[in-house]
Design a protein around this motif. Structure first.
Motif, PDB file in Angstrom:
ATOM      1  N   ALA A 232       0.839  -1.206   0.000  1.00  0.00           N
ATOM      2  CA  ALA A 232       0.000   0.000   0.000  1.00  0.00           C
ATOM      3  C   ALA A 232       0.873   1.254   0.000  1.00  0.00           C
ATOM      4  O   ALA A 232       0.599   2.223  -0.717  1.00  0.00           O
ATOM      5  CB  ALA A 232      -0.922  -0.008   1.206  1.00  0.00           C
ATOM      6  N   GLY A 233       1.957   1.216   0.806  1.00  0.00           N
ATOM      7  CA  GLY A 233       2.860   2.360   0.894  1.00  0.00           C
ATOM      8  C   GLY A 233       3.523   2.654  -0.442  1.00  0.00           C
ATOM      9  O   GLY A 233       3.616   3.811  -0.862  1.00  0.00           O
ATOM     10  N   GLU A 273      -6.126   9.825  -3.902  1.00  0.00           N
ATOM     11  CA  GLU A 273      -5.986   8.376  -3.694  1.00  0.00           C
ATOM     12  C   GLU A 273      -4.739   8.058  -2.857  1.00  0.00           C
ATOM     13  O   GLU A 273      -4.787   7.237  -1.939  1.00  0.00           O
ATOM     14  CB  GLU A 273      -5.927   7.649  -5.046  1.00  0.00           C
ATOM     15  CG  GLU A 273      -6.032   6.126  -4.904  1.00  0.00           C
ATOM     16  CD  GLU A 273      -5.841   5.385  -6.229  1.00  0.00           C
ATOM     17  OE1 GLU A 273      -5.731   6.034  -7.285  1.00  0.00           O
ATOM     18  OE2 GLU A 273      -5.787   4.135  -6.180  1.00  0.00           O
ATOM     19  N   GLY A 274      -3.630   8.747  -3.171  1.00  0.00           N
ATOM     20  CA  GLY A 274      -2.379   8.538  -2.431  1.00  0.00           C
ATOM     21  C   GLY A 274      -2.522   8.939  -0.967  1.00  0.00           C
ATOM     22  O   GLY A 274      -2.093   8.217  -0.065  1.00  0.00           O
ATOM     23  N   HIS A 275      -3.148  10.124  -0.729  1.00  0.00           N
ATOM     24  CA  HIS A 275      -3.340  10.588   0.654  1.00  0.00           C
ATOM     25  C   HIS A 275      -4.214   9.610   1.445  1.00  0.00           C
ATOM     26  O   HIS A 275      -3.949   9.335   2.609  1.00  0.00           O
ATOM     27  CB  HIS A 275      -3.977  11.980   0.665  1.00  0.00           C
ATOM     28  CG  HIS A 275      -2.995  13.067   0.329  1.00  0.00           C
ATOM     29  ND1 HIS A 275      -3.292  14.400   0.414  1.00  0.00           N
ATOM     30  CD2 HIS A 275      -1.719  13.013  -0.093  1.00  0.00           C
ATOM     31  CE1 HIS A 275      -2.238  15.132   0.063  1.00  0.00           C
ATOM     32  NE2 HIS A 275      -1.272  14.298  -0.257  1.00  0.00           N
ATOM     33  N   GLN A 276      -5.255   9.083   0.774  1.00  0.00           N
ATOM     34  CA  GLN A 276      -6.147   8.136   1.452  1.00  0.00           C
ATOM     35  C   GLN A 276      -5.371   6.880   1.876  1.00  0.00           C
ATOM     36  O   GLN A 276      -5.534   6.388   2.999  1.00  0.00           O
ATOM     37  CB  GLN A 276      -7.305   7.750   0.517  1.00  0.00           C
ATOM     38  CG  GLN A 276      -8.364   6.874   1.181  1.00  0.00           C
ATOM     39  CD  GLN A 276      -9.026   7.589   2.364  1.00  0.00           C
ATOM     40  OE1 GLN A 276      -9.462   8.741   2.249  1.00  0.00           O
ATOM     41  NE2 GLN A 276      -9.080   6.923   3.510  1.00  0.00           N
ATOM     42  N   ILE A 293       7.013   5.356   4.738  1.00  0.00           N
ATOM     43  CA  ILE A 293       7.610   6.623   5.176  1.00  0.00           C
ATOM     44  C   ILE A 293       7.836   7.546   3.973  1.00  0.00           C
ATOM     45  O   ILE A 293       7.538   8.738   4.027  1.00  0.00           O
ATOM     46  CB  ILE A 293       8.936   6.361   5.929  1.00  0.00           C
ATOM     47  CG1 ILE A 293       8.666   5.523   7.186  1.00  0.00           C
ATOM     48  CG2 ILE A 293       9.601   7.681   6.301  1.00  0.00           C
ATOM     49  CD1 ILE A 293       9.926   5.033   7.886  1.00  0.00           C
ATOM     50  N   LEU A 294       8.348   6.984   2.869  1.00  0.00           N
ATOM     51  CA  LEU A 294       8.553   7.796   1.666  1.00  0.00           C
ATOM     52  C   LEU A 294       7.223   8.361   1.155  1.00  0.00           C
ATOM     53  O   LEU A 294       7.158   9.511   0.703  1.00  0.00           O
ATOM     54  CB  LEU A 294       9.231   6.957   0.572  1.00  0.00           C
ATOM     55  CG  LEU A 294      10.730   6.683   0.772  1.00  0.00           C
ATOM     56  CD1 LEU A 294      11.219   5.605  -0.200  1.00  0.00           C
ATOM     57  CD2 LEU A 294      11.558   7.961   0.591  1.00  0.00           C
ATOM     58  N   ALA A 295       6.164   7.551   1.257  1.00  0.00           N
ATOM     59  CA  ALA A 295       4.833   8.022   0.842  1.00  0.00           C
ATOM     60  C   ALA A 295       4.378   9.153   1.752  1.00  0.00           C
ATOM     61  O   ALA A 295       3.787  10.136   1.289  1.00  0.00           O
ATOM     62  CB  ALA A 295       3.834   6.867   0.868  1.00  0.00           C
ATOM     63  N   ALA A 296       4.676   9.026   3.054  1.00  0.00           N
ATOM     64  CA  ALA A 296       4.291  10.079   4.000  1.00  0.00           C
ATOM     65  C   ALA A 296       5.027  11.382   3.675  1.00  0.00           C
ATOM     66  O   ALA A 296       4.438  12.475   3.740  1.00  0.00           O
ATOM     67  CB  ALA A 296       4.580   9.641   5.437  1.00  0.00           C
ATOM     68  N   PRO A 313      10.036  20.675   8.990  1.00  0.00           N
ATOM     69  CA  PRO A 313      10.380  19.872  10.184  1.00  0.00           C
ATOM     70  C   PRO A 313       9.754  18.474  10.151  1.00  0.00           C
ATOM     71  O   PRO A 313      10.374  17.493  10.556  1.00  0.00           O
ATOM     72  CB  PRO A 313       9.830  20.716  11.342  1.00  0.00           C
ATOM     73  CG  PRO A 313       9.851  22.116  10.822  1.00  0.00           C
ATOM     74  CD  PRO A 313       9.507  22.005   9.359  1.00  0.00           C
ATOM     75  N   GLN A 314       8.515  18.387   9.644  1.00  0.00           N
ATOM     76  CA  GLN A 314       7.866  17.074   9.522  1.00  0.00           C
ATOM     77  C   GLN A 314       8.617  16.203   8.510  1.00  0.00           C
ATOM     78  O   GLN A 314       8.830  15.005   8.735  1.00  0.00           O
ATOM     79  CB  GLN A 314       6.400  17.281   9.084  1.00  0.00           C
ATOM     80  CG  GLN A 314       5.609  15.992   8.884  1.00  0.00           C
ATOM     81  CD  GLN A 314       5.470  15.185  10.174  1.00  0.00           C
ATOM     82  OE1 GLN A 314       5.389  15.744  11.258  1.00  0.00           O
ATOM     83  NE2 GLN A 314       5.492  13.871  10.047  1.00  0.00           N
ATOM     84  N   VAL A 315       9.053  16.808   7.394  1.00  0.00           N
ATOM     85  CA  VAL A 315       9.834  16.086   6.379  1.00  0.00           C
ATOM     86  C   VAL A 315      11.120  15.547   7.008  1.00  0.00           C
ATOM     87  O   VAL A 315      11.485  14.378   6.824  1.00  0.00           O
ATOM     88  CB  VAL A 315      10.160  17.001   5.169  1.00  0.00           C
ATOM     89  CG1 VAL A 315      11.143  16.321   4.219  1.00  0.00           C
ATOM     90  CG2 VAL A 315       8.881  17.376   4.423  1.00  0.00           C
ATOM     91  N   LEU A 316      11.796  16.405   7.791  1.00  0.00           N
ATOM     92  CA  LEU A 316      13.055  15.993   8.418  1.00  0.00           C
ATOM     93  C   LEU A 316      12.835  14.854   9.421  1.00  0.00           C
ATOM     94  O   LEU A 316      13.616  13.896   9.470  1.00  0.00           O
ATOM     95  CB  LEU A 316      13.711  17.199   9.106  1.00  0.00           C
ATOM     96  CG  LEU A 316      15.178  17.019   9.507  1.00  0.00           C
ATOM     97  CD1 LEU A 316      16.050  16.760   8.284  1.00  0.00           C
ATOM     98  CD2 LEU A 316      15.684  18.234  10.269  1.00  0.00           C
ATOM     99  N   THR A 317      11.756  14.945  10.215  1.00  0.00           N
ATOM    100  CA  THR A 317      11.420  13.881  11.170  1.00  0.00           C
ATOM    101  C   THR A 317      11.224  12.552  10.445  1.00  0.00           C
ATOM    102  O   THR A 317      11.703  11.500  10.894  1.00  0.00           O
ATOM    103  CB  THR A 317      10.122  14.247  11.930  1.00  0.00           C
ATOM    104  OG1 THR A 317      10.331  15.485  12.586  1.00  0.00           O
ATOM    105  CG2 THR A 317       9.754  13.173  12.944  1.00  0.00           C
ATOM    106  N   LEU A 318      10.533  12.609   9.308  1.00  0.00           N
ATOM    107  CA  LEU A 318      10.289  11.387   8.535  1.00  0.00           C
ATOM    108  C   LEU A 318      11.599  10.831   7.971  1.00  0.00           C
ATOM    109  O   LEU A 318      11.820   9.618   7.959  1.00  0.00           O
ATOM    110  CB  LEU A 318       9.271  11.655   7.422  1.00  0.00           C
ATOM    111  CG  LEU A 318       7.823  11.865   7.899  1.00  0.00           C
ATOM    112  CD1 LEU A 318       6.962  12.500   6.815  1.00  0.00           C
ATOM    113  CD2 LEU A 318       7.205  10.533   8.353  1.00  0.00           C
ATOM    114  N   TYR A 319      12.487  11.732   7.495  1.00  0.00           N
ATOM    115  CA  TYR A 319      13.787  11.260   6.996  1.00  0.00           C
ATOM    116  C   TYR A 319      14.615  10.627   8.112  1.00  0.00           C
ATOM    117  O   TYR A 319      15.335   9.651   7.899  1.00  0.00           O
ATOM    118  CB  TYR A 319      14.570  12.385   6.309  1.00  0.00           C
ATOM    119  CG  TYR A 319      14.271  12.464   4.833  1.00  0.00           C
ATOM    120  CD1 TYR A 319      14.576  11.391   3.988  1.00  0.00           C
ATOM    121  CD2 TYR A 319      13.681  13.586   4.278  1.00  0.00           C
ATOM    122  CE1 TYR A 319      14.284  11.441   2.636  1.00  0.00           C
ATOM    123  CE2 TYR A 319      13.387  13.649   2.923  1.00  0.00           C
ATOM    124  CZ  TYR A 319      13.685  12.568   2.114  1.00  0.00           C
ATOM    125  OH  TYR A 319      13.392  12.620   0.782  1.00  0.00           O
TER     126      TYR A 319
END
Lengths: 410, 107
Positions: A232-233, A273-276, A293-296, A313-319
């Motif tokens: 799904a991701g 669709e991707g966000h869902q 995580i990459l999708a997020a 900051p959210q992008v950095l947290t995910l990385y």
């Protein structure tokens, strides 16, 4: 019909029909080598004959029929034809009769064989790109930053092992499916990336056939594995990337970076669709894998009105989360781009420079450095980095973009 | 299709009674399902003798042909439809004898 039109028709047929022809012949003859060679001969025959004879009404059926004849000719030529026939019969008899319209599953079967765990990961990827996606050995070599001979050997050895050890030609049983899916997803992601950042001087900057094929096969894989979060991701990641495809290349064929893209042209349906998919995965509370995580990260970008509105900051947290799962230098390079937006180009450049020894052959490393050096006003060094990036980049739109940025340096 | 399942060992010890019992159970399952061809455990590599008669005069050498940290401790020859079946059986065999195994097809 002109020769150029016929070449165009063969190229299109190759991209659309290659996997079907190889998959059909593999099931019929039980031998990947014969299937690949016969498919290649059939496409070569098309190049030779279609300019004079015209493109047949059903190019796929023509190619399959021609390839089948080529395969039978080859088997007749060989001394051990009795063995080959016997082997092919044994393999096909293991399978239930083919239901009509089972072509899609045939291709999935080909993918699972190419992604078999008894093959080295690198061999699986090379084999799938050659046999399923129809990429040439030079294109695969460029995608993996390794010499062509290395890719050629990987493919040859993998095919030999499939035959000698009798790796089966089928979709795995329900028990084995989850474990086998990871290798398939990795391969599909690479196929998508090859389509999204197509290489070769004569190719379109984005090969929509490849990205569409990767998305289609990922949808199929996800349908087979509804409980697999990574399937799904990966689908979400591909959709959110694909959604930006028209904004990504300008009318003059130049790459447009995320910051400069016209966000109004992004495909709202694909983004929705991707966000869902991303929201559904978050709701499960299961620890995400790398594709999720990459999708997020993609979801954060596609939620922003413009580049300044992006939640960096959210992008950095995910990385950071991604780095714990996969401490690869390419992830570190992308993380540095987020660092530049938060802590400035100097901090980002320090992080990028630490990757020098591992990414020296990767164009994106030099392109990122060039951009950071430009922002720091270090024009001379920036120009040198752009030169190296242009030399290494294989994508026509990217080369055009990098060349303009270099020539704009003061 | 036949596969050689080699048992790879890096300890000097023979199979323990528990391991022997597990191997017997596994052998029984191989026979019942029609996968059994042959199997055997080998004495320590130090008991091997190498003969080379290519020159017409047999040369006899004490010891294994290859000195290595890991050696062949035993093997199964199994009958399996394809590699997926062979790998599943080999995984069971590895657990039973509590050692690493290598699966290699016969020609």
């Amino acid at each position: 019909m002109s020769a150029a039109d016929a070449t165009e028709a063969v190229t299109r047929a190759c991209q659309e029909e290659w996997a079907r022809v190889v998959a059909t012949l593999t099931r019929r003859f039980g031998d990947l080598d014969i299937a690949e060679e016969a498919a290649a001969e059939a496409f070569a025959t098309a190049v030779a004959r279609w300019p004079a004879d015209g493109v047949p009404p059903r190019p796929g059926a023509w190619l399959t029929t021609t390839a089948t004849r080529k395969a039978i000719d080859r088997i007749r030529r060989e001394n051990n034809r009795g063995d080959k026939h016997k082997e092919a019969q044994m393999l096909s008899h293991n399978d239930p009769p083919e239901p009509p319209g089972a072509l899609d599953d045939d291709r999935l079967r080909l993918i699972f064989t190419c992604c078999h765990p008894a093959l080295a990961m690198q061999a699986r990827v090379a084999l799938t790109l050659r046999l399923v996606a129809g990429l040439t050995v030079p294109q695969i070599a460029r995608a993996f930053l390794v010499p062509e001979t290395t890719i050629g050997q990987r493919i040859t050895r993998a095919k030999a092992k499939i035959t000698a050890a009798r790796i089966p030609y089928r979709v795995p049983s329900a028990d084995d499916l989850p474990a086998r899916a990871g290798g398939v997803l990795a391969v599909l992601y690479l196929v998508f990336n090859e389509g999204y950042l197509a290489t070769g001087p004569g190719t379109d900057p984005v090969r929509h056939d490849l990205t569409a094929e990767a998305i289609r096969l990922t949808r199929l894989t996800r349908a087979l594995l509804p409980a697999d979060g990574e399937a799904a991701g990966l689908l979400a990641l591909m959709l959110l990337t694909q959604a930006r495809r028209t904004a990504r290349v300008s009318a003059s064929g130049e790459l447009v970076t995320l910051a400069d893209q016209d966000r109004g042209t992004w495909d709202a349906a694909l983004i929705a669709e991707g966000h869902q998919l991303v929201r559904d995965r978050l709701a499960t509370q299961v620890a995400p894998g790398r594709y999720q995580i990459l999708a997020a990260i993609s979801a954060v970008h596609t939620s922003a009105r413009d580049i300044r509105d992006t939640d960096w900051p959210q992008v950095l947290t995910l990385y950071d989360q991604l780095t714990r799962l996969d401490p690869s230098p390419v992830i570190a390079l992308n993380r540095a781009i987020a660092v530049a937006e938060i802590d400035g180009p100097q901090a980002a450049l320090a992080a990028v420079d630490r990757l020098a020894d591992r990414l020296v052959g990767y164009h994106a490393y030099h392109a990122t450095r060039a951009d950071l050096l430009r922002r720091l006003g270090r024009s001379h060094q920036s120009r040198a980095a752009y030169d190296t990036a242009i030399e290494l980049a294989g994508n026509t739109a990217e080369t055009a973009y990098l060349t303009r940025r270099r020539d704009q340096l003061g | 299709m036949q596969y050689l399942v080699s048992v790879i060992d890096d300890t000097a010890g023979l199979a323990t009674p528990d391991e022997m019992a597990a191997i017997d159970v596994f052998n029984g399952r191989l026979e019942a399902a029609g996968h059994w061809v042959f199997a055997g455990g080998l004495a320590a590599p130090g008991s091997a003798t190498v003969i080379d008669n290519r020159g017409g005069e047999a040369m006899v050498t004490d010891g294994p042909f290859l000195e290595s940290k890991e050696y062949l401790a035993g093997f199964w020859i199994i009958q399996a439809a394809d590699l997926d079946v062979a790998l599943k059986l080999a995984a069971e065999g590895s657990r039973a004898c509590n050692r690493k195994v290598e699966v290699r097809p016969f020609r």
